[in-house]
Design a protein around this motif. Structure first.
Motif, PDB file in Angstrom:
ATOM      1  N   HIS A 126      60.889  44.786  41.430  1.00 16.10           N
ATOM      2  CA  HIS A 126      61.468  43.907  40.415  1.00 16.10           C
ATOM      3  C   HIS A 126      60.879  42.510  40.574  1.00 16.10           C
ATOM      4  O   HIS A 126      60.634  42.046  41.684  1.00 16.10           O
ATOM      5  CB  HIS A 126      62.988  43.876  40.580  1.00 16.10           C
ATOM      6  N   LYS A 127      60.705  41.821  39.445  1.00 15.84           N
ATOM      7  CA  LYS A 127      59.961  40.551  39.496  1.00 15.84           C
ATOM      8  C   LYS A 127      60.700  39.486  40.303  1.00 15.84           C
ATOM      9  O   LYS A 127      60.080  38.572  40.844  1.00 15.84           O
ATOM     10  CB  LYS A 127      59.668  40.050  38.085  1.00 15.84           C
ATOM     11  N   ILE A 161      65.852  60.556  49.339  1.00 10.47           N
ATOM     12  CA  ILE A 161      64.902  60.300  48.251  1.00 10.47           C
ATOM     13  C   ILE A 161      65.445  59.176  47.370  1.00 10.47           C
ATOM     14  O   ILE A 161      64.714  58.265  46.968  1.00 10.47           O
ATOM     15  CB  ILE A 161      64.667  61.588  47.430  1.00 10.47           C
ATOM     16  N   GLY A 162      66.766  59.226  47.093  1.00  5.15           N
ATOM     17  CA  GLY A 162      67.394  58.176  46.296  1.00  5.15           C
ATOM     18  C   GLY A 162      67.246  56.814  46.955  1.00  5.15           C
ATOM     19  O   GLY A 162      66.914  55.821  46.292  1.00  5.15           O
ATOM     20  N   VAL A 163      67.474  56.750  48.257  1.00  8.25           N
ATOM     21  CA  VAL A 163      67.359  55.482  48.980  1.00  8.25           C
ATOM     22  C   VAL A 163      65.926  54.965  48.876  1.00  8.25           C
ATOM     23  O   VAL A 163      65.677  53.780  48.608  1.00  8.25           O
ATOM     24  CB  VAL A 163      67.753  55.662  50.463  1.00  8.25           C
ATOM     25  N   ILE A 169      71.539  58.377  42.038  1.00  9.84           N
ATOM     26  CA  ILE A 169      71.286  59.529  42.914  1.00  9.84           C
ATOM     27  C   ILE A 169      72.136  59.404  44.183  1.00  9.84           C
ATOM     28  O   ILE A 169      72.831  60.340  44.580  1.00  9.84           O
ATOM     29  CB  ILE A 169      69.798  59.620  43.325  1.00  9.84           C
ATOM     30  N   ILE A 170      72.092  58.204  44.799  1.00 11.59           N
ATOM     31  CA  ILE A 170      72.789  58.020  46.075  1.00 11.59           C
ATOM     32  C   ILE A 170      74.295  58.177  45.884  1.00 11.59           C
ATOM     33  O   ILE A 170      74.961  58.917  46.614  1.00 11.59           O
ATOM     34  CB  ILE A 170      72.472  56.631  46.668  1.00 11.59           C
ATOM     35  N   THR A 216      69.683  62.363  48.993  1.00 11.84           N
ATOM     36  CA  THR A 216      70.131  60.981  49.155  1.00 11.84           C
ATOM     37  C   THR A 216      69.003  60.119  49.707  1.00 11.84           C
ATOM     38  O   THR A 216      68.777  58.994  49.251  1.00 11.84           O
ATOM     39  CB  THR A 216      71.323  60.917  50.121  1.00 11.84           C
ATOM     40  N   MET A 267      65.233  51.929  36.548  1.00 11.12           N
ATOM     41  CA  MET A 267      64.944  52.796  37.679  1.00 11.12           C
ATOM     42  C   MET A 267      65.790  52.431  38.905  1.00 11.12           C
ATOM     43  O   MET A 267      66.104  53.288  39.720  1.00 11.12           O
ATOM     44  CB  MET A 267      63.452  52.757  38.027  1.00 11.12           C
ATOM     45  N   ILE A 268      66.155  51.155  39.004  1.00 10.32           N
ATOM     46  CA  ILE A 268      67.017  50.764  40.125  1.00 10.32           C
ATOM     47  C   ILE A 268      68.377  51.452  39.964  1.00 10.32           C
ATOM     48  O   ILE A 268      68.913  52.030  40.915  1.00 10.32           O
ATOM     49  CB  ILE A 268      67.178  49.230  40.173  1.00 10.32           C
ATOM     50  N   TYR A 307      62.005  50.524  43.809  1.00 13.47           N
ATOM     51  CA  TYR A 307      62.187  49.889  42.502  1.00 13.47           C
ATOM     52  C   TYR A 307      62.782  48.499  42.620  1.00 13.47           C
ATOM     53  O   TYR A 307      62.442  47.601  41.859  1.00 13.47           O
ATOM     54  CB  TYR A 307      63.016  50.775  41.576  1.00 13.47           C
ATOM     55  N   THR A 308      63.688  48.336  43.588  1.00  3.72           N
ATOM     56  CA  THR A 308      64.253  47.002  43.779  1.00  3.72           C
ATOM     57  C   THR A 308      63.142  46.031  44.182  1.00  3.72           C
ATOM     58  O   THR A 308      63.056  44.926  43.658  1.00  3.72           O
ATOM     59  CB  THR A 308      65.352  47.043  44.861  1.00  3.72           C
ATOM     60  N   MET A 330      75.361  61.770  45.214  1.00  4.13           N
ATOM     61  CA  MET A 330      75.317  62.627  46.398  1.00  4.13           C
ATOM     62  C   MET A 330      76.511  62.356  47.305  1.00  4.13           C
ATOM     63  O   MET A 330      77.052  63.259  47.929  1.00  4.13           O
ATOM     64  CB  MET A 330      74.015  62.399  47.171  1.00  4.13           C
ATOM     65  N   ILE A 331      76.922  61.087  47.385  1.00  3.56           N
ATOM     66  CA  ILE A 331      78.033  60.774  48.278  1.00  3.56           C
ATOM     67  C   ILE A 331      79.364  61.194  47.656  1.00  3.56           C
ATOM     68  O   ILE A 331      80.218  61.771  48.323  1.00  3.56           O
ATOM     69  CB  ILE A 331      78.021  59.269  48.629  1.00  3.56           C
ATOM     70  N   SER A 346      68.090  55.250  40.693  1.00  2.00           N
ATOM     71  CA  SER A 346      68.058  55.657  42.099  1.00  2.00           C
ATOM     72  C   SER A 346      69.423  55.447  42.758  1.00  2.00           C
ATOM     73  O   SER A 346      69.857  56.238  43.592  1.00  2.00           O
ATOM     74  CB  SER A 346      66.964  54.907  42.855  1.00  2.00           C
ATOM     75  N   LEU A 347      70.103  54.383  42.322  1.00  2.00           N
ATOM     76  CA  LEU A 347      71.449  54.140  42.852  1.00  2.00           C
ATOM     77  C   LEU A 347      72.381  55.291  42.446  1.00  2.00           C
ATOM     78  O   LEU A 347      73.217  55.738  43.223  1.00  2.00           O
ATOM     79  CB  LEU A 347      71.964  52.807  42.287  1.00  2.00           C
ATOM     80  N   LEU A 388      63.659  55.619  46.548  1.00  2.00           N
ATOM     81  CA  LEU A 388      63.379  55.116  45.197  1.00  2.00           C
ATOM     82  C   LEU A 388      64.062  53.770  44.972  1.00  2.00           C
ATOM     83  O   LEU A 388      63.504  52.856  44.366  1.00  2.00           O
ATOM     84  CB  LEU A 388      63.862  56.117  44.142  1.00  2.00           C
ATOM     85  N   PHE A 389      65.283  53.652  45.482  1.00  2.00           N
ATOM     86  CA  PHE A 389      66.043  52.407  45.304  1.00  2.00           C
ATOM     87  C   PHE A 389      65.282  51.234  45.927  1.00  2.00           C
ATOM     88  O   PHE A 389      65.123  50.179  45.307  1.00  2.00           O
ATOM     89  CB  PHE A 389      67.431  52.550  45.936  1.00  2.00           C
ATOM     90  N   LEU A 436      75.100  52.967  55.571  1.00  2.00           N
ATOM     91  CA  LEU A 436      75.604  52.993  54.196  1.00  2.00           C
ATOM     92  C   LEU A 436      75.348  54.324  53.504  1.00  2.00           C
ATOM     93  O   LEU A 436      76.214  54.845  52.801  1.00  2.00           O
ATOM     94  CB  LEU A 436      74.950  51.883  53.373  1.00  2.00           C
ATOM     95  N   ALA A 437      74.149  54.878  53.679  1.00  2.00           N
ATOM     96  CA  ALA A 437      73.785  56.033  52.852  1.00  2.00           C
ATOM     97  C   ALA A 437      73.929  57.364  53.572  1.00  2.00           C
ATOM     98  O   ALA A 437      74.357  58.343  52.971  1.00  2.00           O
ATOM     99  CB  ALA A 437      72.352  55.873  52.343  1.00  2.00           C
ATOM    100  N   PHE A 490      63.373  60.247  54.127  1.00  2.00           N
ATOM    101  CA  PHE A 490      62.365  59.907  53.132  1.00  2.00           C
ATOM    102  C   PHE A 490      62.128  58.406  53.011  1.00  2.00           C
ATOM    103  O   PHE A 490      61.057  57.964  52.620  1.00  2.00           O
ATOM    104  CB  PHE A 490      62.793  60.445  51.762  1.00  2.00           C
TER     105      PHE A 490
END
Lengths: 259, 303, 309
Positions: free
Chosen positions: B120-121, B108-110, C287-288, B106, C280-281, B116-117, C291-292, C284-285, B112-113, B90-91, B37
């Motif tokens: 960030h401003k 999907i999580g990566v 979630i990862i 996972t 949100m950061i 969103y990162t 899962m691990i 999402s972290l 989103l991470f 890593l993931a 993803f």
């Protein structure tokens, strides 16, 4: 339909062929199993035995030829339809429901012949509750017959190997089949367990009055319990007959010795 | 006629970008059997790599030069390759033997991470950025048919990368190992193929292509933002499924078809508003009619 | 076991009625959060029937929610000034049920053709379905298109949110904990073995899908009459992921855990308002890492109905 035209054979394969791409896995196979018969299907590795099982149970559809069960053709029927018609099976590599208990593994199968709809499980009238109790009673009875009653609340996957094999047979029997297909039930068993298994298969045939088709690697077991044996090699039937005839057949000897 | 040709070129340029991203999905699916993803986000990171690299490169090469543009492209591809390898390490690597759905979640999580990162401003910020002109922004006019040099660059670069990919996959040791793992992982491992390095290589290769896609996309559409990879990534995945997932020529073909369909649909009044739904309608249709995809082979599950 | 479930249902609805009667005393902000919790419990428990018990992977729950939300809201807007005021609750429930049924129908339309597909393909198809719904809503002038649907009557209160949450929990647990319901878990564990005992995997999967979609539609209707405003962007992929997270965090297939997770994940953003930019950061972290380290879920403790895995 049930009355007239009932031939003696319960299962009939005529000229059944299946190809996967260029490979002909089973070729022009004829096979009959009569009511109450115990037939063995043997052959070297890769002879197409499990493919025959998958054809009979509707997992695969034949490329050519005809299969009929209880005098009705099975073409286009899926595995779950055939289970309803009375074909039950076990698997070479045991396939139990791992997140269900021993009791629920069998109960999931026992619900086959009672019409259950979603709405019943919500409303739960008297008839529903009585039905549930009746199923539970039948399941316990089956488990007791096969000495699995004491494990009823254990996870199916936590049973010892031999008990898992037996549980899979019990699950198949809970669908009240006319024909039971056993796919290498002796795989991974020691000689004592095999003797016990032979006794068990005979017991099932007598007690439940059903036909059994046994696919097995272990020649000795098959020779000991089957009335009739069919030998496959490279998807072709090379011999058929009683254990003595098959044992003496030169083609069979050649196939097994790898000539 | 002119308009048709115009749309054809626009469609091919968009399709080429989808194709580059789709190749990464399909290669990873081939070796690991899961949908990465986060791949669309690597595409986005490729575009941002170009955004930040361009001024640096311009310090020692003239701005808007083809050499400078090529250097930016190659560097962005290298950065994305590295990111792909790191993400996998890593993931996904800790989850190698877990159920596929765990890995999918996972991924999907990566995804989103990263999104969103980057929003960030103190990273990129959520607002769109104007992508610098890497090459001289000129157009060629053939009897009213206007072709941007950018579009030609997209098509040529994609063609070069596809040929290079074909060479890597068919002719090199690593490519052969990739095909072996994709065909039968346990057997490949028994034959002495180092599965881990093949998987790392696959992620690196796929991510490099996605990075190239990011630069080419940014050159054509000028505006980039941290969420640009979401829709484009999903559509590229659809392209991979359309061509037959796991099949490299299929991914390229699927990308081109999708790009053409979207572009031509965009020109039809009434349909143009639904342009973003086309990819998903195709997805549902192809899965119904030919789940193995246009060039894929169907498989029988072993019982 | 079921008489217990019926008692739970009646008790939960009574509690909802009593608490609702005093709701005028509550701070409006907290009241809103409590209603959000009820809606999220419906979404999570219904998705759990699909993703947890039956072992599919749907990423389109927000799409079904959108169908229910828009349908119910439109019905309310069109009819609310045409009926006497005392019939308003009847209209509201009718609108909710219509939304639910329309969502269930779309669940059927999506499910029948696609549920033959493997797990990860299904995830993408449902995701695609959600996106198509969003694109369609963005272009439908009759429901406000991209600018959204406004002036929806404020009919959802604490009672309705919680009563429907209780009904959802009751229906899902009753279905799963019946002889019929073993079929769902059988399909989840091994489809080939399930069909060998006469369970039709496609039919079970479609049933789970349709029921799940129905309740997502109900939740959508409640949401519409709670927020009074709907926008297509509110039902995007991220909303689906939020619901998926509740199911995962709670432990797939564990109803109690999923309810706890739905409550926590509704409250968490409220507590983290001060750190909105990092929220949100971190999410999402989470979630990862989850899962691990703990893929079975955070609140997946011993469950009397299911054997230990």
């Amino acid at each position: 339909m049930a009355g007239q035209g009932m031939s003696a054979s319960l299962l009939q394969l005529e000229n059944v062929t299946i190809r996967f791409g260029g490979l002909t896995a089973v070729s022009e196979l004829d096979l009959q199993i009569g009511a109450g018969e115990l037939v063995g299907l043997i052959g070297p590795n890769g002879a197409g035995k499990t493919t025959v099982f998958n054809l009979i149970t509707g997992v695969y559809q034949p490329t050519a030829g005809k299969i009929s069960f209880a005098s009705a053709p099975t073409a286009k029927l899926k595995a779950h339809h055939l289970a309803r018609r009375g074909i039950a099976r076990t698997f070479q590599n045991i396939r139990l429901f791992s997140s269900l208990t021993v009791f629920d593994n069998v109960r999931a199968a026992a619900q086959l012949h009672c019409e259950r709809r979603v709405i019943n499980s919500l409303w739960r009238g008297r008839a529903f509750r009585e039905g549930e109790q009746e199923i539970a009673r039948q399941v316990m009875e089956l488990l007791e017959i096969f000495q699995l009653g004491k494990f009823r609340d254990e996870s199916a996957k936590s049973l010892p190997y031999g008990d898992q094999r037996r549980l899979e047979i019990v699950r198949a029997l809970a669908t009240k089949p006319k024909l039971l297909l056993l796919d290498e039930p002796a795989a991974g068993m020691n000689p004592t367990e095999k003797v016990e298994l032979a006794r068990l298969i005979r017991f099932i045939k007598d007690k439940f009055q059903i036909s059994i088709l046994l696919v097995e690697h272990d020649m000795q077991l098959v020779m000991e319990i089957c009335e009739r044996i069919v030998v496959l090699d490279y998807g072709i039937k090379i011999a058929e007959g009683n254990p003595d005839e098959v044992r003496k057949n030169p083609k069979v000897i050649a196939a097994y010795l790898g000539d | 006629m002119t308009e048709f040709l115009q749309q054809l070129i626009n469609g091919l340029a968009l399709g080429a970008i989808y194709a580059l991203i789709a190749l990464g999905y399909t290669m990873v699916y081939g070796v690991l059997r899961f949908i990465n993803f986060a791949h669309g986000d690597v595409f986005m990171l490729g575009a941002f790599a170009g955004y930040y690299l361009s001024p640096v490169v311009n310090k020692f090469l003239p701005a808007q030069s083809y050499v400078g543009g090529a250097l930016v492209l190659v560097l962005a591809m290298a950065i994305c390759a590295l990111l792909g390898v790191v993400i996998e390490f890593l993931a996904y690597r800790p989850l190698r033997s877990r159920p596929k759905l765990t890995v999918l979640i996972t991924a999907i999580g990566v995804s989103l991470f990263i999104e969103y990162t980057c929003q960030h401003k103190s990273v990129f910020g959520a607002a769109p950025h104007k992508f610098p002109d890497l090459i001289p922004a000129t157009t060629i006019n053939f009897n009213g048919l206007v072709i941007g040099v950018n579009q030609i660059i997209v098509l040529v670069t994609t063609a070069v990368l596809l040929v290079a990919l074909r060479f890597i996959v068919q002719k090199t040791r690593m490519g052969t190992a990739m095909r072996a793992v994709s065909f039968n992982e346990p057997a490949a491992a028994l034959m002495g193929v180092n599965i881990n390095s093949v998987i790392s290589f696959t992620f690196g290769l796929g991510s490099a292509l996605a990075g190239a896609g990011g630069i080419l996309f940014a050159m054509n559409y000028a505006s980039i933002d941290p969420l640009m990879g979401v829709q484009t990534g999903l559509k590229a995945f659809v392209a991979a499924v359309l061509g037959g997932i796991g099949n490299l020529p299929g991914a390229a073909l699927g990308g081109l078809i999708l790009g053409l369909l979207e572009t031509f649909a965009g020109g039809i009044p009434g349909v143009s508003n639904y342009r973003d739904g086309i990819a998903f309608a195709i997805l549902i249709l192809i899965l119904l009619l030919k789940p193995a995809g246009l060039l894929g082979k169907s498989t029988v599950e072993k019982v | 076991m079921n008489s217990g479930a019926k008692r739970f249902l009646i008790a939960a609805i009574l509690v909802a009625a009593v608490v609702s009667a005093f709701s005028a005393q509550f701070n409006r902000y907290y009241l809103g959060v409590v209603i959000d919790i009820g809606i999220n419990v419906i979404l999570a428990v219904s998705l759990n029937l699909i993703n947890g018990h039956t072992g599919q992977f749907s990423l389109g729950h927000a799409g079904f929610m959108a169908v229910g939300a828009y349908a119910a809201a439109k019905i309310s807007i069109v009819f609310s000034d045409k009926i006497p005021a005392q019939l308003a609750p009847v209209l509201f429930v009718a609108a909710l049920l219509s939304g639910g049924l329309l969502a269930a129908l779309s669940g059927l339309a999506v499910g029948v053709p696609t549920l033959r597909l493997r797990g990860d393909y299904l995830a993408i198809v449902t995701l695609g379905f959600g996106e198509i719904i969003r694109v369609v809503l963005q272009n439908m002038e009759s429901v406000g298109a991209a600018s959204g649907l406004k002036n929806i009557p404020h009919d959802t209160n604490l009672f309705w949110a919680w009563a429907f949450a209780a009904i959802t929990v009751f229906v899902v647990t009753s279905i799963v904990n019946s002889t019929y319901g073993r079929g769902f878990i059988a399909v989840h564990d091994d489809e080939i073995a399930a069909s060998s005992i006469g369970v039709n995997p496609v039919r079970y999967k479609v049933t789970a899908f349709v029921f799940g979609a129905f309740f997502a539609g109900i939740a959508g209707g409640l949401y519409a009459h709670h927020k009074q405003f709907l926008s297509p962007t509110g039902f995007d992929f991220l909303k689906s992921i939020d619901i998926v997270m509740m199911v995962i965090l709670g432990g797939m297939g564990r109803t109690a855990g999923v309810i706890v997770a739905a409550v926590l994940l509704t409250l968490l953003p409220e507590f983290l308002r001060g750190f909105a930019e990092y929220r949100m950061i971190l999410y999402s972290l989470l979630i990862i890492v989850l899962m691990i380290l703990r893929p079975q879920g955070l609140f997946n403790f011993k469950n009397p109905w299911r054997a230990k895995a």
